[in-house]
Design a protein around this motif. Structure first.
Motif, mmCIF file in Angstrom:
data_model
loop_
_atom_site.group_PDB
_atom_site.id
_atom_site.type_symbol
_atom_site.label_atom_id
_atom_site.label_comp_id
_atom_site.label_asym_id
_atom_site.label_seq_id
_atom_site.Cartn_x
_atom_site.Cartn_y
_atom_site.Cartn_z
ATOM 1 N N GLU A 1 71.052 1.071 18.186
ATOM 2 C CA GLU A 1 71.523 -0.289 17.918
ATOM 3 C C GLU A 1 71.563 -1.151 19.176
ATOM 4 O O GLU A 1 71.369 -2.360 19.123
ATOM 5 C CB GLU A 1 72.916 -0.236 17.274
ATOM 6 C CG GLU A 1 72.923 0.223 15.827
ATOM 7 C CD GLU A 1 72.142 -0.727 14.922
ATOM 8 O OE1 GLU A 1 72.229 -1.956 15.124
ATOM 9 O OE2 GLU A 1 71.429 -0.242 14.028
ATOM 10 N N LYS A 2 71.835 -0.526 20.333
ATOM 11 C CA LYS A 2 71.941 -1.293 21.576
ATOM 12 C C LYS A 2 70.619 -1.352 22.345
ATOM 13 O O LYS A 2 70.573 -1.928 23.430
ATOM 14 C CB LYS A 2 73.021 -0.688 22.464
ATOM 15 C CG LYS A 2 74.428 -0.796 21.892
ATOM 16 C CD LYS A 2 75.449 -0.231 22.868
ATOM 17 C CE LYS A 2 76.864 -0.365 22.311
ATOM 18 N NZ LYS A 2 77.886 0.178 23.251
ATOM 19 N N ARG B 1 67.487 -2.388 20.949
ATOM 20 C CA ARG B 1 66.423 -3.103 20.242
ATOM 21 C C ARG B 1 65.854 -4.223 21.099
ATOM 22 O O ARG B 1 66.589 -4.967 21.755
ATOM 23 C CB ARG B 1 66.931 -3.674 18.924
ATOM 24 C CG ARG B 1 65.821 -4.325 18.076
ATOM 25 C CD ARG B 1 66.348 -5.005 16.828
ATOM 26 N NE ARG B 1 67.063 -4.078 15.975
ATOM 27 C CZ ARG B 1 68.364 -4.150 15.733
ATOM 28 N NH1 ARG B 1 69.086 -5.110 16.297
ATOM 29 N NH2 ARG B 1 68.952 -3.289 14.941
ATOM 30 N N LYS C 1 63.568 -0.635 11.676
ATOM 31 C CA LYS C 1 64.791 -0.357 12.434
ATOM 32 C C LYS C 1 64.559 -0.558 13.929
ATOM 33 O O LYS C 1 65.464 -0.935 14.671
ATOM 34 C CB LYS C 1 65.259 1.073 12.161
ATOM 35 C CG LYS C 1 66.575 1.424 12.846
ATOM 36 C CD LYS C 1 66.999 2.847 12.544
ATOM 37 C CE LYS C 1 68.306 3.178 13.266
ATOM 38 N NZ LYS C 1 68.732 4.583 13.032
ATOM 39 N N GLY D 1 64.960 -7.008 14.106
ATOM 40 C CA GLY D 1 66.328 -7.408 14.408
ATOM 41 C C GLY D 1 66.343 -8.132 15.735
ATOM 42 O O GLY D 1 65.401 -8.038 16.531
ATOM 43 N N THR E 1 69.005 -6.626 21.277
ATOM 44 C CA THR E 1 70.352 -6.187 21.678
ATOM 45 C C THR E 1 70.351 -5.520 23.048
ATOM 46 O O THR E 1 71.417 -5.301 23.624
ATOM 47 C CB THR E 1 70.922 -5.193 20.646
ATOM 48 O OG1 THR E 1 70.028 -4.070 20.535
ATOM 49 C CG2 THR E 1 71.086 -5.851 19.289
#
Length: 635
Positions: A308-309, A311, A453, A457, A460
């Motif tokens: 998640e951190k 991307r 995924k 997005g 980040t």
């Protein structure tokens, strides 16, 4: 009472301090004695030897090895002589060798005879034509130890080390007293001693062999890296600039088990501790997590394989290096830095330059066989129109646009579908329709499928700490096209970090460099080559670390791999053998002694290059740093 007496005796024994013979010899006049075979100076016994045989060829700094022998003091004498006398001797010897040519039958004897003539002719040219001074060299060794047994053992080790240098030692039997006078600080040369070991030598060979000719490295404001094999300190400041040191790039080569990871961790910690250098490391094997998470470092560990951190939205444009025609070096052209033609008017537009990189990204992802001219043109048209829809034009300063104001891959696919439907209402050719459909299909995975995924997005990834470990291990098992594209995406992001502040020292280290080498798609290696050239204009450094120089020499990538090696002012080649050693010897022009050292494959040792300086280095890692490294990658 008996128990108390025992305790007192134990206390007395514990308080006994061992005698320091060195201090004792200083504060009390030592006795001097000698016989036919050895000497006695105070508490030490010793023997005096003379170098009686020398190698045919001497390396630069050859005397350093003879002046740094264990427990041995060395005296070196040089007696100038008339060169005409030696020239006459050499002429006579050349004549003898020529006369022997007709009697030689074996190829080995013929080759040795020819080589001896060539060497003598070179000497005659240096003395007669270049008028180089010449003289006789004498080297005297005084080996000492505390006991007779220690002396015998030490002499064996010294004799062995001297033999490795192609020399022999001879005991000054019945001349120990004369030898002692010759080596004494207040002594003068003793002809009877000097004559035994005299060797004629041009003054350049003599001066080039002095220990100070091979002093190690002592950079101002540097840190201690290790010692050379002759115990010279290596104090390094890789940010120092000079005629032969114009950047801070490194190329490190070492097969598994040679201490490559430990060496790299040591270098990174030294840079972080001494210069507060920002560290960004491309980590395919999860080897640097222990260092990054250490309480004294408090770095960031970021998973770039779907975390998640970690991307990076590939459609978010980032500033790229602006290359102007007047900045090109000899033999370069603009095509070396641009993958596609941008036209002359957009060579400094943030968006235009990033579109160059973006098309490389999609070629890596789609595959070059699918990235046809029609697909490339359609993709570029859709991207430009999509960016305009989001208010981003050729004039936009991309650094001012927030992460959540950029289009995502799904936005791109939706726009392609909408554009196709709009065009279908008019006159849409089958060729154009086919390109639309192919582009929609190829964008599906990154927009809505398995790769969404990773990319669909907002960005980040943010390097808040000064030590950033980019984990890419999960990408090693991904599909080849996904891995290639994300590797390129990460490199593009890293360049932004390296170049955004010209005053901040930043290192981008690519560990296990072979993972980014793909002969079918040399784009990543080309991008790294451009890194290595452009970074000298910033306070940035590219470190490329891999197992073997052979990794960089595949014909498809050799042009870029060779440039990465050549552009690195600092290189460290660790122990190796076989094809790796053969190629390393060619590329770095290694001497026979250097090849032999690498063949020994001693851990954390190798040939170190700093500009034009080359040293046989053993990296010395402190216990404190070792405790910070963890066990990943070996210790």
């Amino acid at each position: 009472m008996i128990g108390k007496k025992k305790e007192k005796n134990q206390e007395k024994q514990e308080n006994v301090v061992e005698v320091n013979d060195n201090i004792l010899n200083i504060i009390s006049p030592p006795g001097i004695d000698f016989d036919k075979m050895q000497t006695s100076l105070g508490e030490n016994v010793g023997r005096i030897y003379i170098i009686s045989r020398y190698p045919d060829r001497n390396d630069y700094g050859w005397l350093a090895k003879l002046c740094n022998l264990e427990g041995t003091s060395t005296t070196v004498e040089f007696h100038y002589t008339d060169p005409d006398r030696l020239i006459s001797i050499y002429d006579k010897r050349i004549g003898e060798l020529k006369g022997n040519e007709g009697t030689l039958k074996n190829e080995s004897d013929i080759a040795r005879n020819k080589k001896a003539q060539e060497d003598l002719k070179k000497l005659v040219h240096r003395l007669a034509v270049e008028e180089e001074p010449v003289g006789y060299v004498t080297i005297i060794l005084h080996v000492q130890a505390g006991t007779q047994k220690q002396l015998e053992d030490r002499i064996k080790r010294v004799s062995s080390k001297v033999a490795v240098q192609g020399c022999s030692i001879r005991l000054l039997k019945s001349r120990q007293q004369l030898g002692l006078k010759a080596i004494a600080p207040y002594g003068i040369p003793i002809e009877e001693v000097s004559r035994i070991g005299m060797r004629n030598m041009p003054i350049s060979s003599f001066l080039g062999g002095f220990p100070m000719a091979n002093p190690g490295l002592n950079d101002p404001d540097g840190y201690y890296l290790g010692k050379t094999t002759n115990n010279r300190l290596v104090i390094l400041n890789m940010w120092l600039r000079g005629k032969d040191r114009i950047n801070s790039n490194w190329a490190i080569f070492g097969p598994p088990g040679m201490g490559k990871s430990t060496t790299l961790k040591d270098l990174l910690l030294l840079e972080y501790a001494f210069f507060r250098t920002k560290i960004i490391i491309f980590d395919p094997e999860v080897e640097y997590v222990g260092v990054a998470t250490h309480p004294d470092i408090k770095g960031d560990v970021i998973d770039c394989g779907g975390g998640e951190k970690g991307r990076i939205n590939p459609l978010q444009a980032r500033k790229t290096a602006v290359v102007r025609p007047e900045e090109l070096e000899a033999g370069e052209n603009m095509e070396d830095y641009l993958a596609f033609d941008t036209g002359t008017e957009n060579t400094e537009s943030d968006l235009a330059l990033y579109l160059q990189q973006l098309k490389v990204f999609f070629r890596l992802y789609f595959g070059k066989e699918n990235f046809s001219v029609g697909i490339s043109a359609l993709l570029e048209q859709c991207l430009i129109e999509l960016y305009q829809k989001f208010g981003i034009t050729w004039e936009t300063d991309v650094s001012t646009v927030p992460n959540d104001k950029w289009p995502l891959p799904k936005d791109l696919r939706d726009y392609v579908i909408a554009r196709r439907k709009k065009d279908e209402a008019g006159d849409l050719s089958n060729y154009r329709k086919d390109n639309y459909e192919k582009l929609e299909d190829m964008l599906f995975s990154m927009a809505e499928g398995a790769d969404s995924k990773l990319w669909n997005g907002y960005t980040t990834l943010e390097a808040k700490a000064d030590f950033v470990d980019l984990l890419v291990s999960s990408l090693l098992d991904a599909a080849e096209n996904t891995k290639r594209a994300q590797f390129y995406n990460i490199l593009s992001w890293a360049w932004t970090e390296l170049s955004k502040d010209r005053s901040q020292k930043v290192i981008f280290a690519v560990d296990e460099g072979y993972t980014v080498i793909d002969p079918e798609y040399p784009d990543i290696m080309k991008y790294l080559r451009n890194y290595s050239k452009r970074l000298r204009k910033y306070e940035g450094a590219l470190w490329f670390i891999t197992h073997s120089v052979v990794d960089l020499l595949d014909p498809a990538v050799k042009r870029y791999g060779q440039a990465i090696i050549d552009n690195a002012c600092y290189k460290f080649v660790m122990g190796c053998d076989g094809k790796n050693l053969e190629e390393a010897a060619k590329i770095f022009n290694l001497s026979e002694q250097e090849v032999n050292m690498l063949q020994e494959k001693n851990r954390s040792q190798g040939i170190f290059f700093a500009g034009n300086t080359r040293l046989r280095l053993k990296v010395d890692v402190s216990d404190e740093f070792l405790s910070m490294m963890g066990k990943a990658g070996g210790r």
